[in-house]
Design an enzyme around this catalytic site. Structure first.
Site, PDB file in Angstrom:
ATOM      1  N   TYR A 118       0.860  -1.189   0.000  1.00  0.00           N
ATOM      2  CA  TYR A 118       0.000   0.000   0.000  1.00  0.00           C
ATOM      3  C   TYR A 118       0.893   1.235   0.000  1.00  0.00           C
ATOM      4  CZ  TYR A 118      -2.992   3.763   1.684  1.00  0.00           C
ATOM      5  OH  TYR A 118      -3.659   4.950   1.812  1.00  0.00           O
ATOM      6  N   GLU A 206      -3.335   7.620  -3.993  1.00  0.00           N
ATOM      7  CA  GLU A 206      -3.424   6.383  -3.212  1.00  0.00           C
ATOM      8  C   GLU A 206      -3.326   5.206  -4.177  1.00  0.00           C
ATOM      9  OE1 GLU A 206      -5.959   4.854   0.550  1.00  0.00           O
ATOM     10  OE2 GLU A 206      -7.157   5.232  -1.250  1.00  0.00           O
TER      11      GLU A 206
END
Length: 396
Positions: A118, A206
């Site tokens: 991530y 993101e």
């Protein structure tokens, strides 16, 4: 301004970030053509069909599926396009899918196992620095990781004055447990990602997941990108990327008439001048036992035309049971605002919800007198508590 995944990936690729390649399609036939083109260009045999909506968690709602042949590409694309996709980040009604991204399969076999990470880039408002947040737990909701295994989330703060330093990119790759070719690939990926974030004037990047492929390439498999609206004047080409179908239609209409409006779930409409006063007014409504139905800042010129436009926007929400107008007359005189409210009310005819008008500041006493003598079904107030009591009264 939120972007679709394929739009975000185009921006990333323009700054040298390796991305999972894909082609957007508006219908099942275009999806098949896109799959054939991807096979020719990349050699991929399988394809990932991804719903393009402004919401995360698409896979959980059935919006991301793997197709192993062209028949499955056509079938899956046909199922996804037109569906109302419900994810943890949408309302119960979900969002209608108008297009899909047909992407290459990047989880191919090789010398090592693929690994997911991530990574996001955003502003840390507490420190005034940009921040790269990353974790070894890619593919999961970062909120879940933060709650259950917070020690697996790392932060790298970057001073905007000097930018991302090489040692910081290397530290990120090290903390992700990479070595060899994958380590070098990750440092390059992080540097390019940060450059893209800064030069595109984004407020959020993101990437979940960032993938280490079986042959040690590092790439963005997903991309959630939010562009800072205030910087769009520097990026005229980005303006056309806005998809109004993905935005609240009332908010779009309010923006077109110059009102700062955010739709909420409550029952008391707000019409206020100034963002700070608007936030205080929302608190006032909650203390009075109501729930704010919107954030609406009419700005410094609350004339009749602007007030009427605000009325119309607020009344489009069927949940509104009362309207609180809370204006501080600093730049604009309260009596002019009061006259604007009266004129707007008369122009619109009958308004079927109670209206409380609290005007404070220059000529507030004259404004109250105008409201009280207007003959309209409008309650006036000059103090915060008085306005709160009248909101409570009409909601009872």
């Amino acid at each position: 301004m939120n972007l679709h995944e394929y739009q975000g990936k185009d921006i990333l690729a323009g700054f040298g970030v390796r991305v999972q390649r894909g082609i957007v399609a508006q219908n099942a036939q275009e999806a098949v053509a896109a799959a054939k083109q991807l096979t020719e260009e990349t050699g991929t045999g399988w394809h990932v069909i991804k719903a393009q909506v402004h919401a995360g968690g698409r896979g959980k709602g059935g919006g991301v599926k793997l197709a192993k042949n062209l028949q499955e590409v056509e079938s899956i694309a046909g199922q996804i396009i037109g569906m109302n996709l419900v994810t943890p980040q949408t309302s119960a009604e979900g969002k209608k899918v108008h297009q899909v991204l047909v992407a290459e399969d990047v989880y191919y076999p090789g010398d090592s196992e693929p690994d997911e990470f991530y990574m996001s880039v955003l502003l840390n408002r507490g420190t005034g620095k940009n921040m790269i947040m990353y974790s070894t737990e890619g593919g999961m909701d970062i909120e879940t990781v933060a709650e259950e295994t917070p020690h697996l989330i790392f932060h790298e703060e970057v001073d905007p004055a000097v930018g991302l330093m090489p040692f910081q990119a290397r530290r990120i790759a090290f903390n992700l447990g990479l070595s060899g070719v994958a380590f070098k690939e990750m440092t390059k990926f992080v540097s390019s990602l940060y450059t893209a974030y800064v030069k595109s004037d984004s407020s959020l990047f993101e990437i979940n997941p960032v993938l280490k492929t079986s042959d040690d390439k590092i790439m963005a498999v997903d991309a959630k990108v939010t562009i800072d609206d205030n910087a769009l004047y520097r990026h005229k080409d980005y303006i056309d990327l806005r998809d109004l179908r993905e935005e609240n239609p009332i908010e779009v209409e309010a923006k077109e008439v110059g009102l700062n409006y955010v739709d909420l779930d409550g029952n008391v409409g707000c019409m206020v001048n100034g963002a700070g006063l608007a936030m205080a007014t929302m608190d006032l409504i909650k203390q009075a036992g109501g729930e704010p139905a919107n954030f609406l800042d009419v700005g410094g010129t609350a004339d009749a035309a602007r007030v009427e436009a605000a009325f119309k926007i607020i009344l489009k929400d069927p949940n509104v049971k009362a309207i609180l107008i809370n204006i501080f007359g600093g730049i604009v005189r309260c009596d002019r605002v009061a006259q604007g409210v009266i004129d707007a009310y008369k122009n619109m005819g009958n308004i079927n919800v109670p209206i409380i008008v609290r005007l404070q500041g220059t000529n507030a006493d004259i404004a109250k007198e105008l409201i009280d003598n207007s003959g309209l079904d409008v309650l006036s107030a000059t103090e915060f508590q008085e306005a709160a009591d009248k909101v409570q009264q009409v909601l009872a």
